[in-house]
Design an enzyme around this catalytic site. Structure first.
Site: not given
Length: 814
Positions: A510-515, A529, A626
């Site tokens: 995701g935009g926040f980083g990997p999961v 997350k 969101d």
């Protein structure tokens, strides 16, 4: 009762046992079939008898599935001439022919052949085939499978036999109450490879595309996910070919392929609960033959639209603007056609090929056998008449030596078509690309310069005011989060259960980083997350998510199990969701079929329940800010869970709205007042819910759906559909057979109410729940605003705006 009465009753009972329900095993000269009698197949799957369509006065002899209501007729004998009285028999006459006669021995129908055998009988076989049998040789002399009507069964076939001038086709009924031949015929062509066609009179109506071993190239839905399987046998030398079909999963032998009176070819099977349409064609106006004319490309979007192929322009701009596309397109630049026969054809003074993907190959192709892809291209290039070629792995080389007609482009699937153009077309395109690339490069450079400066300013301020620096120890974090009763995981445990964040454990990005996926010692699966250093989710959002989710518990919210902070690493640990997010299903051409309309409606209600808890029923009043399809996770039973609370905000007491100078969210889901003024409230979530609702119904992304030259968005298209037809036609066409028109239309109207321009015109979540769960009258929506256009990217965009001058200051993938 006297002795005579007892004897009579016993005799009658004996006769009923011997001859139950006026049904018998065969038709003979001595035993004709009369009105009111039936002939069954050995195991009782099919039944032959007299019937009246929709209780009309006309009687027909037909075959249908036995004991299934409503009756499905699969073959009609006297489809051209009904019986109009109640005295008629299906019998074998003295000339050895199977005939249908009414009063005074008037012949209504016959098989058209006579046989000399004295021991003839007609039987209905277990496969639904009515056969006339020679009792001496036990040979089939005539069969209904060789004289099809509008329906083909599992062991029957359509075919052609050129030397003997024979063709077996499906012929539609005139209308649902009149089985006489209608205007549509389905047939197999003699081309190599063959095609399936539906003809409307003498004109093509639909074309299946060249046959590629196990599928028609013009039906991308034939991807192996369906229960029905086609097979074509073609003997080119003998001039024969036939098409049959079977069921891959033989848990049912109740199936039929029918050509409806409206010209729709459907493959239907019974799954034990009822009839299910497995495949259907045509399904779009793009499927109608040559909708866009020669060298036109029909885009199979919703609704479909026509474009000229690259290098071509409309023959008549006036007609094209009127949406009369049948005249098609013409070349913008004539071919040089120097009869090139080598790779030097790509030079400036030669012809080149433009590749178009995901298409149904055009009609009127020529098959070149035993050559590879490179030779296929060279053969086309060396022939001045060749306009295009396609090399299909399951077929080989196809070339076109004339206008390209009936070209359609799919969203997914289809073949690759190489279209011959003058080299100047490519040169012009390259010049445009160079100019665009230069502008983009300069723009990106300037953005990076300014972004770097503002990022430096931001970090400088953070270093002065951040209460908990990233380097702070986990003990300090524990102390800060102590009131939230949050579980802390140590980094070594996380590294162990994720195999050092290996690719095998990665669930997504995701935009926040990997999961990542992990398994605790007790076997429990979890999702981790991992906030990346480049993420737009900073310390504030990280803390916000921990604080909020730790206090919120609901079956439609994702559950936070804990967190891990060590050095610059920040991780959130959630319950594992087996089916990932909703967007991985509804936007995937295969997976979307797992979510039929009833399941999608359940998901819509579940999301609304989660929002109701956030807005009204929890100990906190929370605005999510969101809401989007990728933030809806699905558990193993497809129950929806709202996730990602990094941008959420709590409201206190009687507070109903708030204002922010830092507008954050995802393009397409942000309400007008939030995007342009920074004002947010519960109604901001309602707007996003309305967008999400329309995405679930249509299976189309808000970020990529545009139609027509004017570029209508999904919201505008939904409004037009609701105005014109109530919105019931918006349902994803791949699952349309499972939908309730009234339920879909109601959900579309609710979605439009949720996306009203003025926040005060939108319902609150409690009202939305009532609308979804009751039959209350719905208010009529006003026309929504369609100002914000959204461009698709590889990942959804979280956008931040400065509301001082309404200019975009940063875009962070999310």
């Amino acid at each position: 009762m006297g002795k005579i009465g007892i004897v009579f009753f016993a005799s009658l009972l004996f006769l009923l046992i011997i001859f139950p329900s006026c049904a018998f095993a065969a038709i003979t000269r001595a035993s004709p079939l009369s009105i009111g009698q039936t002939l069954s197949s050995p195991n009782g799957t099919y039944e032959l008898g007299f019937f009246s369509p929709n209780n009309s006065r006309n009687q027909y002899v037909g075959i249908w599935f036995k004991n299934i209501t409503p009756r499905v007729v699969v073959w009609v004998a006297n489809r051209d001439k009904p019986v109009t009285n109640n005295a008629a028999n299906l019998t074998i006459n003295s000339n050895g022919s199977l005939i249908l006669v009414e009063r005074e021995q008037n012949v209504v129908w016959s098989i058209g052949e006579t046989f000399s055998s004295n021991e003839l009988r007609a039987e209905l076989l277990e496969n639904g085939n009515l056969v006339l049998i020679d009792g001496v040789s036990e040979r089939n002399l005539w069969e209904s499978f060789e004289h099809l009507g509008d329906t083909m069964l599992l062991e029957s076939s359509v075919m052609y036999d050129v030397p003997n001038n024979k063709k077996r086709v499906l012929s539609s009924w005139k209308n649902p109450t009149d089985p006489s031949p209608g205007e549509f015929v389905a047939e197999l062509t003699t081309q190599v490879p063959p095609q399936g066609f539906i003809m409307r009179g003498s004109r093509p109506y639909w074309r299946g595309g060249p046959w590629a071993r196990v599928r028609f190239t013009g039906i991308p839905e034939m991807d192996g996910s369906h229960v029905s399987k086609f097979d074509i046998s073609q003997d080119v030398a003998a001039g024969t070919g036939s098409l049959t079909y079977s069921l891959e999963r033989r848990n049912s032998n109740l199936s039929y392929t029918t050509l409806t009176s409206a010209g729709s070819l459907k493959i239907i099977w019974n799954n034990g609960s009822g009839w299910v349409t497995d495949l259907e064609a045509p399904v779009s106006s793009c499927d109608v033959y040559n909708t866009c004319g020669p060298f036109g490309l029909c885009i199979r979007s919703n609704p479909p639209k026509c474009e000229c192929l690259k290098g071509f322009v409309p023959k008549s701009d006036e007609e094209w603007n009127k949406r009369n596309w049948t005249g098609g397109c013409m070349r913008r630049t004539n071919l040089s056609c120097d009869v090139n026969s080598s790779a030097t054809a790509q030079a400036n003074n030669g012809d080149i090929f433009d590749i178009v993907a995901n298409v149904k190959p055009p009609d009127f192709y020529e098959y070149l056998s035993l050559i590879n892809e490179e030779d296929c291209q060279q053969r086309c290039l060396g022939n001045c008449s060749c306009t295009a070629f396609s090399y299909i792995e399951q077929i080989g080389c196809l070339v076109w030596n004339r206008e390209l007609v009936d070209v359609m482009q799919f969203v997914a699937g289809g073949e690759t078509l190489s279209i011959r153009l003058a080299s100047s077309e490519l040169a012009g395109s390259n010049r445009v690309k160079i100019i665009v690339a230069s502008i983009v490069s300069i723009s990106v450079f300037m953005i990076l310069v300014f972004a770097s400066y503002w990022y430096w300013r931001y970090k400088a301020k953070q270093n002065d005011s951040n209460p908990i620096p990233l380097e702070t120890s986990q003990d300090a974090w524990r102390e800060q989060l102590k009131p939230q009763d949050v579980n802390f995981f140590d980094m070594q445990t996380i590294l162990t259960i994720t195999n050092n964040f290996s690719m095998e454990n990665k669930l997504g990005q995701g935009g926040f980083g990997p999961v990542y996926k992990g398994n605790l010692q007790d076997g429990k699966e979890i999702a981790i997350k991992r906030l990346s250093s480049t993420s737009g989710q900073g310390l504030e959002e990280f803390m916000n998510e921990i604080i909020l989710i730790s206090k919120l518990q609901h079956r439609n919210l994702v559950r936070l199990l804990g967190c891990c902070i060590e050095g610059e690493e920040k991780l959130l640990i959630y319950e594992f969701m087996a089916n990932k997010s909703l967007n991985t299903f509804i936007f995937d051409s295969t997976k979307k079929l797992e979510l039929d309309w009833p399941k999608r409606f359940e998901i819509i209600q579940g999301i609304a329940c989660g929002l109701l808890y956030l807005h009204r029923d929890s100990c906190l009043r929370v605005v999510h800010r969101d809401m989007k399809v990728s933030n809806i996770l699905l558990d193993e039973e497809m129950n929806p869970k709202i996730s990602d609370f990094g941008l959420a905000r709590m409201f206190q007491g009687t507070q109903h709205q708030a204002n922010t100078r830092r507008v954050v969210g995802t393009l397409g889901y942000m309400s007008p007042e939030y995007a342009w003024t920074g004002m947010f409230s519960e109604k901001s979530d309602i707007y996003a819910f309305g967008v999400l609702l329309l995405e679930i119904i249509t299976g189309k992304r808000i970020s990529s759906f545009t139609i027509g030259e004017e570029g209508k968005t999904l919201l505008e298209f939904a409004w037009d559909s609701w105005c014109e037809s109530g919105g019931s036609d918006l349902l994803d066409q791949d699952i349309s057979s499972s939908g309730s028109e009234s339920e879909v239309a109601r959900c579309v109207q609710i979605g439009l109410l949720c996306i009203q321009q003025q926040a005060g015109d939108r319902p609150n979540i409690a009202q939305v729940m009532s609308m979804l769960t009751t039959t209350m009258d719905l208010p009529k929506p006003k026309q929504p605003v369609f100002a914000m256009q959204v461009q698709e990217s590889d990942s959804e965009s979280k956008t931040m705006y400065s509301v001082n001058n309404i200019t975009q200051t940063a875009i962070v993938g999310r």
